[in-house]
Design an enzyme around this catalytic site. Structure first.
Site, PDB file in Angstrom:
ATOM      1  N   ALA A 134       0.853  -1.203   0.000  1.00 31.34           N
ATOM      2  CA  ALA A 134       0.000   0.000   0.000  1.00 31.34           C
ATOM      3  C   ALA A 134       0.882   1.244   0.000  1.00 31.34           C
ATOM      4  O   ALA A 134       1.187   1.808   1.039  1.00 31.34           O
ATOM      5  CB  ALA A 134      -0.936  -0.003   1.212  1.00 31.34           C
ATOM      6  N   GLU A 388       5.430  11.405  -0.701  1.00 37.24           N
ATOM      7  CA  GLU A 388       4.239  12.278  -0.594  1.00 37.24           C
ATOM      8  C   GLU A 388       3.447  12.260  -1.901  1.00 37.24           C
ATOM      9  O   GLU A 388       2.882  13.277  -2.308  1.00 37.24           O
ATOM     10  CB  GLU A 388       4.647  13.706  -0.251  1.00 37.24           C
ATOM     11  CG  GLU A 388       5.039  13.898   1.205  1.00 37.24           C
ATOM     12  CD  GLU A 388       3.877  14.244   2.126  1.00 37.24           C
ATOM     13  OE1 GLU A 388       2.956  14.979   1.701  1.00 37.24           O
ATOM     14  OE2 GLU A 388       3.876  13.758   3.261  1.00 37.24           O
ATOM     15  N   ARG A 400      -8.042  14.274 -12.397  1.00 31.70           N
ATOM     16  CA  ARG A 400      -9.371  13.920 -11.867  1.00 31.70           C
ATOM     17  C   ARG A 400     -10.054  15.121 -11.254  1.00 31.70           C
ATOM     18  O   ARG A 400     -11.280  15.226 -11.301  1.00 31.70           O
ATOM     19  CB  ARG A 400      -9.251  12.774 -10.870  1.00 31.70           C
ATOM     20  CG  ARG A 400      -8.781  11.534 -11.591  1.00 31.70           C
ATOM     21  CD  ARG A 400      -9.223  10.275 -10.936  1.00 31.70           C
ATOM     22  NE  ARG A 400      -8.923   9.172 -11.850  1.00 31.70           N
ATOM     23  CZ  ARG A 400      -8.979   7.905 -11.517  1.00 31.70           C
ATOM     24  NH1 ARG A 400      -9.327   7.568 -10.304  1.00 31.70           N
ATOM     25  NH2 ARG A 400      -8.713   6.967 -12.397  1.00 31.70           N
TER      26      ARG A 400
HETATM   27  C1  LIG Z   1      13.054   7.902   1.248  1.00 29.42           C
HETATM   28  C2  LIG Z   1      11.590   7.681   1.469  1.00 29.42           C
HETATM   29  C3  LIG Z   1      10.980   8.193   2.587  1.00 29.42           C
HETATM   30  C4  LIG Z   1       9.625   7.956   2.806  1.00 29.42           C
HETATM   31  N1  LIG Z   1       9.043   8.404   3.972  1.00 29.42           N
HETATM   32  C5  LIG Z   1       7.791   7.976   4.280  1.00 29.42           C
HETATM   33  C6  LIG Z   1       7.233   8.233   5.577  1.00 29.42           C
HETATM   34  O1  LIG Z   1       7.866   8.873   6.413  1.00 29.42           O
HETATM   35  N2  LIG Z   1       6.012   7.727   5.849  1.00 29.42           N
HETATM   36  C7  LIG Z   1       5.287   7.020   4.945  1.00 29.42           C
HETATM   37  O2  LIG Z   1       4.188   6.600   5.272  1.00 29.42           O
HETATM   38  N3  LIG Z   1       5.763   6.779   3.698  1.00 29.42           N
HETATM   39  C8  LIG Z   1       6.999   7.231   3.356  1.00 29.42           C
HETATM   40  N4  LIG Z   1       7.533   6.954   2.107  1.00 29.42           N
HETATM   41  C9  LIG Z   1       6.733   6.173   1.152  1.00 29.42           C
HETATM   42  C10 LIG Z   1       6.329   6.940  -0.087  1.00 29.42           C
HETATM   43  O3  LIG Z   1       5.320   7.843   0.210  1.00 29.42           O
HETATM   44  C11 LIG Z   1       5.937   5.895  -1.153  1.00 29.42           C
HETATM   45  O4  LIG Z   1       7.135   5.301  -1.614  1.00 29.42           O
HETATM   46  C12 LIG Z   1       5.164   6.495  -2.304  1.00 29.42           C
HETATM   47  O5  LIG Z   1       3.881   6.856  -1.896  1.00 29.42           O
HETATM   48  C13 LIG Z   1       5.037   5.543  -3.499  1.00 29.42           C
HETATM   49  O6  LIG Z   1       4.583   4.292  -3.100  1.00 29.42           O
HETATM   50  P1  LIG Z   1       5.351   2.960  -3.605  1.00 29.42           P
HETATM   51  O7  LIG Z   1       6.802   3.174  -3.293  1.00 29.42           O
HETATM   52  O8  LIG Z   1       4.710   1.795  -2.986  1.00 29.42           O
HETATM   53  O9  LIG Z   1       5.186   2.955  -5.174  1.00 29.42           O
HETATM   54  P2  LIG Z   1       3.959   2.322  -5.980  1.00 29.42           P
HETATM   55  O10 LIG Z   1       2.680   2.864  -5.482  1.00 29.42           O
HETATM   56  O11 LIG Z   1       4.111   0.851  -6.038  1.00 29.42           O
HETATM   57  O12 LIG Z   1       4.230   2.925  -7.422  1.00 29.42           O
HETATM   58  C14 LIG Z   1       5.202   2.380  -8.328  1.00 29.42           C
HETATM   59  C15 LIG Z   1       5.108   3.150  -9.637  1.00 29.42           C
HETATM   60  O13 LIG Z   1       3.805   2.978 -10.201  1.00 29.42           O
HETATM   61  C16 LIG Z   1       3.210   4.245 -10.422  1.00 29.42           C
HETATM   62  N5  LIG Z   1       1.755   4.171 -10.197  1.00 29.42           N
HETATM   63  C17 LIG Z   1       1.105   3.602  -9.147  1.00 29.42           C
HETATM   64  N6  LIG Z   1      -0.215   3.755  -9.263  1.00 29.42           N
HETATM   65  C18 LIG Z   1      -0.414   4.458 -10.401  1.00 29.42           C
HETATM   66  C19 LIG Z   1      -1.569   4.950 -11.086  1.00 29.42           C
HETATM   67  N7  LIG Z   1      -2.799   4.760 -10.607  1.00 29.42           N
HETATM   68  N8  LIG Z   1      -1.393   5.627 -12.238  1.00 29.42           N
HETATM   69  C20 LIG Z   1      -0.133   5.829 -12.762  1.00 29.42           C
HETATM   70  N9  LIG Z   1       0.982   5.397 -12.168  1.00 29.42           N
HETATM   71  C21 LIG Z   1       0.855   4.721 -10.988  1.00 29.42           C
HETATM   72  C22 LIG Z   1       3.877   5.174  -9.420  1.00 29.42           C
HETATM   73  O14 LIG Z   1       3.762   6.544  -9.821  1.00 29.42           O
HETATM   74  C23 LIG Z   1       5.301   4.656  -9.449  1.00 29.42           C
HETATM   75  O15 LIG Z   1       5.992   5.213 -10.538  1.00 29.42           O
HETATM   76  C24 LIG Z   1       8.875   7.226   1.851  1.00 29.42           C
HETATM   77  C25 LIG Z   1       9.506   6.736   0.711  1.00 29.42           C
HETATM   78  C26 LIG Z   1      10.849   6.934   0.502  1.00 29.42           C
HETATM   79  C27 LIG Z   1      11.488   6.355  -0.728  1.00 29.42           C
END
Ligand SMILES: Cc1cc2nc3c(=O)[nH]c(=O)nc-3n(C[C@H](O)[C@H](O)[C@H](O)COP(=O)(O)OP(=O)(O)OC[C@H]3O[C@@H](n4cnc5c(N)ncnc54)[C@H](O)[C@@H]3O)c2cc1C
Length: 408
Positions: A134, A388, A400
């Site tokens: 998620a 974020e 959207r």
């Molecule tokens: C260094 C770092 C610090 C962080 N700090 C925090 C924190 O403090 N707290 C916290 O809760 N989270 C944190 N995060 C998490 C961060 O918010 C998530 O990595 C981010 O929301 C993306 O989620 P995911 O990595 O699972 O990528 P995914 O959701 O798996 O996405 C993978 C790729 O698919 C694309 N994609 C997914 N869905 C769609 C769609 N519907 N349409 C088009 N493209 C899509 C995305 O844009 C991306 O390119 C952190 C992440 C990092 C790397």
């Protein structure tokens, strides 16, 4: 309502110059070391605490600045110094905002001081929402919080990932599912107090950039927290869930995930971080282009280089304007009818990626080495298009919002 202004007032300029001094004298000189060490720069956080930059007071002052320019100005200056160290300094603020936005006065008074500690014993806090399955799709969250009425306790189980300060935080703010039928409307946030049994750090990630900022998994195994740790309290949660269930029934379908829209107000702050990194790289590249000579003249005398610098500066200024507009809108309660918060984050973070890559190119071989800071800035900049909400998610939210389709 404060009028939108593109100029900082005298007081803001004073704060900006003070922050810039701290960034130039304390953060920037420490950047390469902590990037290599890949550890939280505790001594730098402590310095920031001593001068009052690492404190709720400072953060709140900027947050409630009616012009909306306090937070973007502060973020830009700190991230100009170094993104990894700056994130270590402001990461706690991101968790604190979660409590400020949803907590009761008592919760704010109890937990926020424990998030920061004091200058002699600094602490950090973590905001834990993302999970292995998620990330962008927050509605797929699996971490569950179940109410044990007999003990007035919540029992939390699940695994969080990518948490900034996860596992090393004194206070963790954890988002969990309390009603799985309601998608993200069925989520609630909990404080996990210091030394709570069952909370542990999982894997600590080795990252591409912002390496001075600690990022780790947080494992929650039968974590029991008192009822008073539910942010906002039980009565408010029950009311909110009842409303969501009514709406779900009326719509005849699972409630759409509108949570992403609520991020509109916090996204300009991330845009401002990106502006800080982009500006830092641009300044290094400009200086270099003016002094590096090839073919008997400074390389900036070539249009190919000069035009790149012109484009870099133009994009940075455009990004800052979008960030300032969105931040002013957020503080003054203006409706984001075109997802202006997402627009600002999208444009600023893509600008940081492009500008830092251009800076590496302008520095040639030197740009590719760790002797010069643009190599680090380029690695750091990649985060802005990911956390974020990724750039794709920002585009999705903007599209959207423009089309009137639900955001999920
Ligand atoms: C260094 C770092 C610090 C962080 N700090 C925090 C924190 O403090 N707290 C916290 O809760 N989270 C944190 N995060 C998490 C961060 O918010 C998530 O990595 C981010 O929301 C993306 O989620 P995911 O990595 O699972 O990528 P995914 O959701 O798996 O996405 C993978 C790729 O698919 C694309 N994609 C997914 N869905 C769609 C769609 N519907 N349409 C088009 N493209 C899509 C995305 O844009 C991306 O390119 C952190 C992440 C990092 C790397």
């Amino acid at each position: 309502m404060a009028e939108f202004t593109m100029e900082l007032n005298d007081e803001q300029k004073e704060v900006r110059d003070w922050l810039h001094g701290f960034s130039a004298d304390v953060i920037r000189p420490a950047a390469a070391e902590w990037d290599e060490r890949e550890e939280t720069p505790w001594p730098v956080i402590q310095e920031a605490a001593k001068v009052g930059i690492y404190s709720l007071d400072f953060y709140a002052q900027q947050y409630f600045d009616p012009t909306g320019l306090g937070i973007p100005m502060a973020m830009e200056e700190l991230f100009w110094g170094d993104a990894g160290i700056a994130l270590s300094i402001v990461g706690t603020g991101l968790a604190a905002v979660g409590v400020l936005a949803n907590g009761t006065e008592e919760q704010i008074g109890t937990w926020i001081p424990q998030m920061y500690g004091d200058a002699n014993d600094v602490k950090v806090a973590a905001f834990c929402s993302s999970e292995p399955d998620a990330g962008s799709d927050v509605a797929s969250m699996r971490t569950r919080a179940v109410y044990d009425e007999a003990k007035d306790e919540w029992v939390i189980n699940g695994t969080k990932t990518w948490a900034t300060n996860g596992g090393i935080a004194n206070v963790h703010v954890v988002v969990a599912v309390v009603d799985s039928e309601l998608g993200s409307k069925g989520h609630a946030s909990f404080i996990v107090p210091p030394n709570t049994p069952g909370l542990s750090q999982g894997q600590k990630f080795k990252k591409h950039g912002i390496r001075a900022s600690h990022t780790a998994e947080v494992v929650l195994e039968n974590v029991r927290v008192p009822g008073s740790c539910l942010l906002g309290g039980k009565a408010k949660l029950d009311e909110r869930l009842a409303r969501a269930r009514e709406r779900a029934k009326a719509g005849g379908e699972r409630v759409k995930n509108a949570a992403m829209a609520t991020f509109e107000a916090s996204r300009p702050a991330v845009g401002a971080m990106a502006v800080g990194t982009a500006r830092a790289a641009y300044e290094v590249a400009l200086d270099y282009a003016k002094t590096r000579e090839q073919f008997g003249r400074p390389i900036i005398d070539n249009q190919g280089v000069a035009f790149q610098l012109a484009d870099m500066r133009t994009s940075i200024d455009a990004a800052r304007l979008l960030v300032w507009r969105a931040s002013w809108m957020a503080v003054n309660g203006k409706q984001f009818t075109a997802a202006e918060g997402s627009m600002s984050k999208l444009f600023a973070s893509e600008t940081a990626k492009t500008v830092t890559a251009q800076a590496v190119q302008i520095l040639g071989g030197n740009g590719y080495t760790r002797e010069y800071p643009v190599e680090r800035m380029h690695r750091d900049a990649a985060i802005y298009t990911i956390f974020e909400g990724t750039s794709e998610i920002q585009r999705l939210v903007i599209a959207r919002t423009l089309s009137g389709m639900p955001i999920r």
